[in-house]
Design a protein around this motif. Sequence first.
Motif, PDB file in Angstrom:
ATOM      1  N   MET A 258     -22.349 -53.189 -19.478  1.00  0.00           N
ATOM      2  CA  MET A 258     -23.758 -53.250 -19.102  1.00  0.00           C
ATOM      3  C   MET A 258     -24.205 -52.096 -18.201  1.00  0.00           C
ATOM      4  SD  MET A 258     -25.728 -55.660 -20.334  1.00  0.00           S
ATOM      5  CE  MET A 258     -25.703 -57.267 -21.136  1.00  0.00           C
ATOM      6  N   PRO A 259     -23.418 -51.712 -17.161  1.00  0.00           N
ATOM      7  CA  PRO A 259     -23.883 -50.627 -16.286  1.00  0.00           C
ATOM      8  C   PRO A 259     -24.181 -49.326 -17.024  1.00  0.00           C
ATOM      9  CG  PRO A 259     -22.092 -51.821 -15.246  1.00  0.00           C
ATOM     10  CD  PRO A 259     -22.185 -52.335 -16.655  1.00  0.00           C
ATOM     11  N   LEU A 260     -23.330 -48.938 -17.976  1.00  0.00           N
ATOM     12  CA  LEU A 260     -23.577 -47.711 -18.733  1.00  0.00           C
ATOM     13  C   LEU A 260     -24.820 -47.836 -19.595  1.00  0.00           C
ATOM     14  CD1 LEU A 260     -20.011 -46.546 -19.847  1.00  0.00           C
ATOM     15  CD2 LEU A 260     -21.557 -45.427 -18.240  1.00  0.00           C
ATOM     16  N   PHE A 261     -25.056 -49.019 -20.162  1.00  0.00           N
ATOM     17  CA  PHE A 261     -26.263 -49.247 -20.950  1.00  0.00           C
ATOM     18  C   PHE A 261     -27.503 -49.119 -20.075  1.00  0.00           C
ATOM     19  CE2 PHE A 261     -26.688 -51.017 -25.317  1.00  0.00           C
ATOM     20  CZ  PHE A 261     -25.490 -50.527 -25.800  1.00  0.00           C
ATOM     21  N   ARG A 262     -27.442 -49.685 -18.875  1.00  0.00           N
ATOM     22  CA  ARG A 262     -28.611 -49.675 -17.998  1.00  0.00           C
ATOM     23  C   ARG A 262     -28.968 -48.265 -17.552  1.00  0.00           C
ATOM     24  NH1 ARG A 262     -26.397 -54.831 -15.682  1.00  0.00           N
ATOM     25  NH2 ARG A 262     -27.757 -56.488 -16.460  1.00  0.00           N
ATOM     26  N   ARG A 263     -28.000 -47.371 -17.490  1.00  0.00           N
ATOM     27  CA  ARG A 263     -28.296 -45.989 -17.112  1.00  0.00           C
ATOM     28  C   ARG A 263     -29.169 -45.281 -18.147  1.00  0.00           C
ATOM     29  NH1 ARG A 263     -22.493 -43.567 -15.076  1.00  0.00           N
ATOM     30  NH2 ARG A 263     -21.968 -45.270 -13.622  1.00  0.00           N
ATOM     31  N   ARG A 264     -29.227 -45.817 -19.350  1.00  0.00           N
ATOM     32  CA  ARG A 264     -30.033 -45.221 -20.412  1.00  0.00           C
ATOM     33  C   ARG A 264     -31.468 -45.736 -20.384  1.00  0.00           C
ATOM     34  NH1 ARG A 264     -26.161 -46.118 -25.601  1.00  0.00           N
ATOM     35  NH2 ARG A 264     -27.627 -44.670 -26.605  1.00  0.00           N
ATOM     36  N   ILE A 265     -31.750 -46.657 -19.441  1.00  0.00           N
ATOM     37  CA  ILE A 265     -33.059 -47.310 -19.360  1.00  0.00           C
ATOM     38  C   ILE A 265     -33.678 -47.041 -17.997  1.00  0.00           C
ATOM     39  CG2 ILE A 265     -34.293 -49.504 -19.521  1.00  0.00           C
ATOM     40  CD1 ILE A 265     -31.819 -50.583 -21.059  1.00  0.00           C
ATOM     41  N   GLY A 266     -34.906 -46.541 -17.976  1.00  0.00           N
ATOM     42  CA  GLY A 266     -35.654 -46.399 -16.735  1.00  0.00           C
ATOM     43  C   GLY A 266     -36.595 -47.584 -16.581  1.00  0.00           C
ATOM     44  N   VAL A 267     -36.681 -48.127 -15.374  1.00  0.00           N
ATOM     45  CA  VAL A 267     -37.494 -49.324 -15.142  1.00  0.00           C
ATOM     46  C   VAL A 267     -38.440 -49.089 -13.965  1.00  0.00           C
ATOM     47  CG1 VAL A 267     -37.496 -51.809 -14.736  1.00  0.00           C
ATOM     48  CG2 VAL A 267     -35.567 -50.743 -15.929  1.00  0.00           C
ATOM     49  N   VAL A 268     -39.719 -49.376 -14.163  1.00  0.00           N
ATOM     50  CA  VAL A 268     -40.699 -49.396 -13.085  1.00  0.00           C
ATOM     51  C   VAL A 268     -41.051 -50.859 -12.835  1.00  0.00           C
ATOM     52  CG1 VAL A 268     -42.954 -48.637 -12.283  1.00  0.00           C
ATOM     53  CG2 VAL A 268     -41.613 -47.161 -13.808  1.00  0.00           C
ATOM     54  N   PHE A 269     -40.592 -51.394 -11.708  1.00  0.00           N
ATOM     55  CA  PHE A 269     -40.831 -52.791 -11.386  1.00  0.00           C
ATOM     56  C   PHE A 269     -42.204 -52.965 -10.750  1.00  0.00           C
ATOM     57  CE2 PHE A 269     -36.201 -52.220 -11.082  1.00  0.00           C
ATOM     58  CZ  PHE A 269     -35.764 -53.209 -11.944  1.00  0.00           C
ATOM     59  N   GLN A 270     -42.798 -54.115 -10.982  1.00  0.00           N
ATOM     60  CA  GLN A 270     -44.117 -54.392 -10.417  1.00  0.00           C
ATOM     61  C   GLN A 270     -44.065 -54.439  -8.890  1.00  0.00           C
ATOM     62  OE1 GLN A 270     -45.912 -57.792 -12.250  1.00  0.00           O
ATOM     63  NE2 GLN A 270     -47.949 -57.293 -11.548  1.00  0.00           N
ATOM     64  N   ASP A 271     -42.919 -54.858  -8.332  1.00  0.00           N
ATOM     65  CA  ASP A 271     -42.776 -54.935  -6.876  1.00  0.00           C
ATOM     66  C   ASP A 271     -41.970 -53.762  -6.322  1.00  0.00           C
ATOM     67  OD1 ASP A 271     -40.384 -55.688  -8.003  1.00  0.00           O
ATOM     68  OD2 ASP A 271     -40.147 -57.534  -6.846  1.00  0.00           O
ATOM     69  N   PHE A 272     -41.876 -52.679  -7.083  1.00  0.00           N
ATOM     70  CA  PHE A 272     -41.303 -51.389  -6.682  1.00  0.00           C
ATOM     71  C   PHE A 272     -39.779 -51.414  -6.554  1.00  0.00           C
ATOM     72  CE2 PHE A 272     -45.393 -51.245  -4.001  1.00  0.00           C
ATOM     73  CZ  PHE A 272     -46.166 -51.045  -5.136  1.00  0.00           C
ATOM     74  N   ARG A 273     -39.233 -52.314  -5.714  1.00  0.00           N
ATOM     75  CA  ARG A 273     -37.791 -52.443  -5.476  1.00  0.00           C
ATOM     76  C   ARG A 273     -37.165 -51.146  -4.971  1.00  0.00           C
ATOM     77  NH1 ARG A 273     -35.541 -56.610 -10.156  1.00  0.00           N
ATOM     78  NH2 ARG A 273     -37.445 -57.870 -10.254  1.00  0.00           N
ATOM     79  N   LEU A 274     -37.868 -50.489  -4.084  1.00  0.00           N
ATOM     80  CA  LEU A 274     -37.289 -49.337  -3.407  1.00  0.00           C
ATOM     81  C   LEU A 274     -36.276 -49.819  -2.370  1.00  0.00           C
ATOM     82  CD1 LEU A 274     -40.527 -47.236  -2.812  1.00  0.00           C
ATOM     83  CD2 LEU A 274     -38.872 -47.014  -4.682  1.00  0.00           C
ATOM     84  N   ILE A 275     -35.270 -49.007  -2.094  1.00  0.00           N
ATOM     85  CA  ILE A 275     -34.275 -49.349  -1.088  1.00  0.00           C
ATOM     86  C   ILE A 275     -34.853 -48.973   0.276  1.00  0.00           C
ATOM     87  CG2 ILE A 275     -31.932 -48.922  -0.259  1.00  0.00           C
ATOM     88  CD1 ILE A 275     -31.164 -48.343  -3.170  1.00  0.00           C
ATOM     89  N   PRO A 276     -35.089 -49.945   1.157  1.00  0.00           N
ATOM     90  CA  PRO A 276     -35.891 -49.703   2.360  1.00  0.00           C
ATOM     91  C   PRO A 276     -35.287 -48.714   3.347  1.00  0.00           C
ATOM     92  CG  PRO A 276     -34.925 -51.898   2.416  1.00  0.00           C
ATOM     93  CD  PRO A 276     -34.700 -51.362   1.035  1.00  0.00           C
ATOM     94  N   TYR A 277     -33.965 -48.614   3.415  1.00  0.00           N
ATOM     95  CA  TYR A 277     -33.348 -47.728   4.399  1.00  0.00           C
ATOM     96  C   TYR A 277     -33.129 -46.312   3.864  1.00  0.00           C
ATOM     97  CZ  TYR A 277     -29.161 -49.199   1.800  1.00  0.00           C
ATOM     98  OH  TYR A 277     -28.260 -49.480   0.811  1.00  0.00           O
ATOM     99  N   LEU A 278     -33.544 -46.045   2.624  1.00  0.00           N
ATOM    100  CA  LEU A 278     -33.438 -44.709   2.053  1.00  0.00           C
ATOM    101  C   LEU A 278     -34.804 -44.029   2.059  1.00  0.00           C
ATOM    102  CD1 LEU A 278     -31.129 -45.194  -1.084  1.00  0.00           C
ATOM    103  CD2 LEU A 278     -30.483 -44.447   1.218  1.00  0.00           C
ATOM    104  N   SER A 279     -34.807 -42.725   2.220  1.00  0.00           N
ATOM    105  CA  SER A 279     -36.044 -41.945   2.146  1.00  0.00           C
ATOM    106  C   SER A 279     -36.570 -41.925   0.718  1.00  0.00           C
ATOM    107  CB  SER A 279     -35.783 -40.519   2.607  1.00  0.00           C
ATOM    108  OG  SER A 279     -34.907 -39.854   1.695  1.00  0.00           O
ATOM    109  N   ALA A 280     -37.800 -41.454   0.566  1.00  0.00           N
ATOM    110  CA  ALA A 280     -38.354 -41.280  -0.778  1.00  0.00           C
ATOM    111  C   ALA A 280     -37.443 -40.377  -1.608  1.00  0.00           C
ATOM    112  CB  ALA A 280     -39.758 -40.687  -0.690  1.00  0.00           C
ATOM    113  N   TYR A 281     -36.968 -39.300  -0.996  1.00  0.00           N
ATOM    114  CA  TYR A 281     -36.067 -38.369  -1.674  1.00  0.00           C
ATOM    115  C   TYR A 281     -34.825 -39.103  -2.179  1.00  0.00           C
ATOM    116  CZ  TYR A 281     -32.869 -34.424  -2.397  1.00  0.00           C
ATOM    117  OH  TYR A 281     -31.966 -33.536  -2.945  1.00  0.00           O
TER     118      TYR A 281
END
Length: 240
Positions: free
Chosen positions: A77-100
Amino acid sequence: MASIVQFENVGLRYGTGAEILSDLSFSLARGSFHFLTGPSGAGKTSLLRLLFLAQRPSRGLIRLFGEDIVTLPRDRMPLFRRRIGVVFQDFRLIPYLSAYDNVALPLRVAGVDEAEIATAVNEMLAWVGLGSRASARPATLSGGEQQRVAIARAVIARPELLVADEPTGNVDPDMAGRLLYLFEALNKLGTTVIVATHDVHLLERVPDARTIRLDRGRLDDPAGIVRTDIARPLPRRPLR
């Protein structure tokens, strides 16, 4: 063109409840662009969850990239998921990481050299109008800025399949058009794009796109959603 997505008699239910999705049968050609529409509660987010492998169907067959994902071993599954880009409605950004670092994450997971990552991420942040916000953490960004970071992260690795859930819901109409232009540019490089939206005006901006409409968990006009077209060069017009 070969299909990148194939659904055959797919149904989905959560627990012992009624089916959320019923008898979905369709295929999407590589390099096609589709909008996913329908009223609230029609099952759009559930369909997207099946597409980005967050959920397995209760019944039926799903093929992605030519492989049966219903029986796909979990360790693949992990290798398959790398072939898919996802834009979530609730963003799901990692809060302790910068935008970069949020945008760089897919490239780092793929083992890309840091020098290449720096070039790609800085260009992408400039593309979405956030070049000056690279060091900012999600909590200091507006909703629209967070959305643009999430979109940049989803497209940075040029996925084969891009799945976006209401990607323009937190930005103004001008920025919505610009982000849609980014999706079109990626599509012209060969990525298959599926955008779930309530905004009917977006549909008018991509006249060649097909529309997948869900109504109470079923497809409306399934015969009309397949499109085959040829990838075109990426326009080099950054977002401002």
